[in-house]
Design an enzyme around this catalytic site. Structure first.
Site, PDB file in Angstrom:
ATOM      1  N   SER A   8       0.787  -1.226   0.000  1.00 45.17           N
ATOM      2  CA  SER A   8       0.000   0.000   0.000  1.00 45.17           C
ATOM      3  C   SER A   8       0.819   1.274   0.000  1.00 45.17           C
ATOM      4  CB  SER A   8      -0.940   0.016   1.212  1.00 45.17           C
ATOM      5  OG  SER A   8      -0.209  -0.010   2.424  1.00 45.17           O
ATOM      6  N   HIS A  26      -5.417  -4.240  -0.840  1.00 41.64           N
ATOM      7  CA  HIS A  26      -5.261  -3.241  -1.901  1.00 41.64           C
ATOM      8  C   HIS A  26      -5.267  -3.899  -3.278  1.00 41.64           C
ATOM      9  CE1 HIS A  26      -4.622   0.328   0.602  1.00 41.64           C
ATOM     10  NE2 HIS A  26      -4.073  -0.514   1.451  1.00 41.64           N
ATOM     11  N   LYS A  73     -12.431  -1.053   1.677  1.00 39.23           N
ATOM     12  CA  LYS A  73     -11.788  -0.274   0.622  1.00 39.23           C
ATOM     13  C   LYS A  73     -12.650  -0.345  -0.641  1.00 39.23           C
ATOM     14  CE  LYS A  73      -7.142  -0.440   2.553  1.00 39.23           C
ATOM     15  NZ  LYS A  73      -7.513  -0.900   3.897  1.00 39.23           N
TER      16      LYS A  73
END
Length: 420
Positions: free
Chosen positions: A207, A235, A266
């Site tokens: 990340s 991610h 996310k």
């Protein structure tokens, strides 16, 4: 405050215990203020700007007039404020209530929790899945429950803090290999042959740097040396790979990665929640032994409803994934043409490398004055001397948004001497 009042009364009454308590509190305050002043002096103080609107590509920030373009959220697919996701959350709230007031194994499991776990397992093409309040909790729960003093875990040196902390909790033998260095991983695997189980642990996408783990090589080494592979896909889930399954899909090793941990906070709605997915027997063991699962309240129904709808939208079409990839390439190519160094692979995390912590902080502040919300990252979040502004591209950014961001970077970069 009640405790402080008792201390004050004890001091006024002449009780020596009150003087000792006051002295200890004064000592604590002194230590804390010295530590805080050190953070300020190093230029690494992190302020929290207050958003007064929904999350999205355009937001409102307290104290700043007008709209702001947001380039620092993990809202990769733009689903945090998607109307269908919001409606699904409202429906779950109405039907299943605000929360469970319980952990899962007592009276905290509803049908929507089981449905979402099954949907996650299908999405990743695994046997089963287990929900946690966050992926930090999933990482905290996995290693301690799975590994014993007879086992070994081999971890990339730049893995996320939650992986590092989770590994610290377990009693397995710990090996750390240099970032993305397969020769070093092989050497560590050779050294770890004496242990019962060997688990290679890596982020799929890192990340802070936007680079991607070489999973093909990792899986090949794991097969050669009889190891299992764990990947944190926070991610990557939702937007890497042809259908958004993650780095294992992107690199063609879905059948070789044993365990995946990821997040609902996310790309998949952006609210909260994490999970582990993998072999059914592992998930069953985690339900019995993973402490963050056993001792944390169940995910709120609204969060479950939002995440479930986000997965539905993702599985219906991959058009949003393709859109984000094109916008990521647009930003990276324009920034590099302007003279900036952008770290990582072709990932929507686009770290603009600056080196100096104060420079990163000051440039981020000046970007905000120009209507662009980005954040400078410095030590201890990243290594000393590698400060950067991390830009994150979302599928809901327009091409005009991206071009405006690049133009602001060029202007601010020249102002601060980061560009010629």
């Amino acid at each position: 405050m009640m405790w402080a009042g008792r201390v004050l009364r004890a001091v006024l009454s002449g009780d020596p215990r009150g003087h000792r308590a006051q002295s200890a509190l004064a000592q604590l305050r002194g230590i804390l203020e010295e530590e805080l002043e050190g953070i300020r002096g190093a230029g690494t103080w992190k302020s929290e700007r207050v958003i007064t609107s929904r999350q999205g590509p355009r937001i409102h920030v307290d104290g700043i007039s007008g709209g702001i373009l947001n380039f620092c959220a993990n809202n990769y697919l733009g689903l945090s404020s998607h109307p269908e996701v919001i409606q699904a959350g409202l429906q779950a709230l109405e039907e299943f209530g605000a929360g469970l007031s319980s952990v899962r194994f007592i009276c905290g499991t509803q049908s929507i929790h089981k449905d979402l776990e099954a949907k996650i397992a299908r999405f990743h093409q695994r046997e089963d899945a287990i929900l946690y309040p966050s992926c930090f909790d999933a990482n905290a729960g996995l290693f301690e429950a799975l590994l014993t003093p007879e086992d070994a875990v081999l971890s990339d040196e730049l893995n996320h803090a939650s992986i590092i902390d989770g590994i610290r909790l377990c009693k397995a033998h710990k090996y750390r290999y240099r970032h993305l260095d397969m020769a070093d991983l092989e050497a560590k695997l050779q050294e770890a042959q004496k242990h019962r189980l060997r688990l290679v642990a890596t982020d799929g996408a890192f990340s802070m740097d936007g680079d991607i783990a070489p999973l093909q090589e990792i899986c090949c080494l794991a097969s050669q040396y009889g190891a299992l592979v764990f990947v944190d896909e926070c991610h990557a889930t939702g937007f890497l790979g042809a259908t958004g399954r993650g780095t294992d899909e992107l690199l063609g090793v879905m059948d070789q990665v044993t365990i995946i941990n990821s997040t609902l906070g996310k790309a998949l709605g952006g609210a909260s929640g994490g999970y582990t997915t993998g072999p059914g027997s592992l998930v069953s063991l985690l339900r019995q032994r993973a402490r963050p699962y056993l001792f944390s309240n169940s995910l709120p129904p609204a969060v479950v409803g939002c995440a479930s709808k986000a997965l539905d939208l993702l599985m219906e079409s991959n058009a949003v994934i393709q859109s984000m990839a094109a916008k990521t390439q647009r930003f990276r190519s324009k920034m590099e043409a302007a003279g900036f160094t952008i770290s990582g692979a072709n990932h929507p995390i686009c770290p603009v490398m600056l080196g100096d912590a104060r420079l990163a902080s000051c440039m981020a502040d000046d970007m905000l004055k120009r209507g662009i919300f980005v954040i400078g990252f410095s030590y201890p979040v990243v290594p000393k001397g590698k400060a950067r502004i991390r830009v994150q591209i979302s599928a809901v950014h327009s091409e005009e948004d991206i071009d405006r961001c690049v133009e602001a970077f060029v202007e601010v970069g020249r102002l601060h001497g980061a560009l010629p």
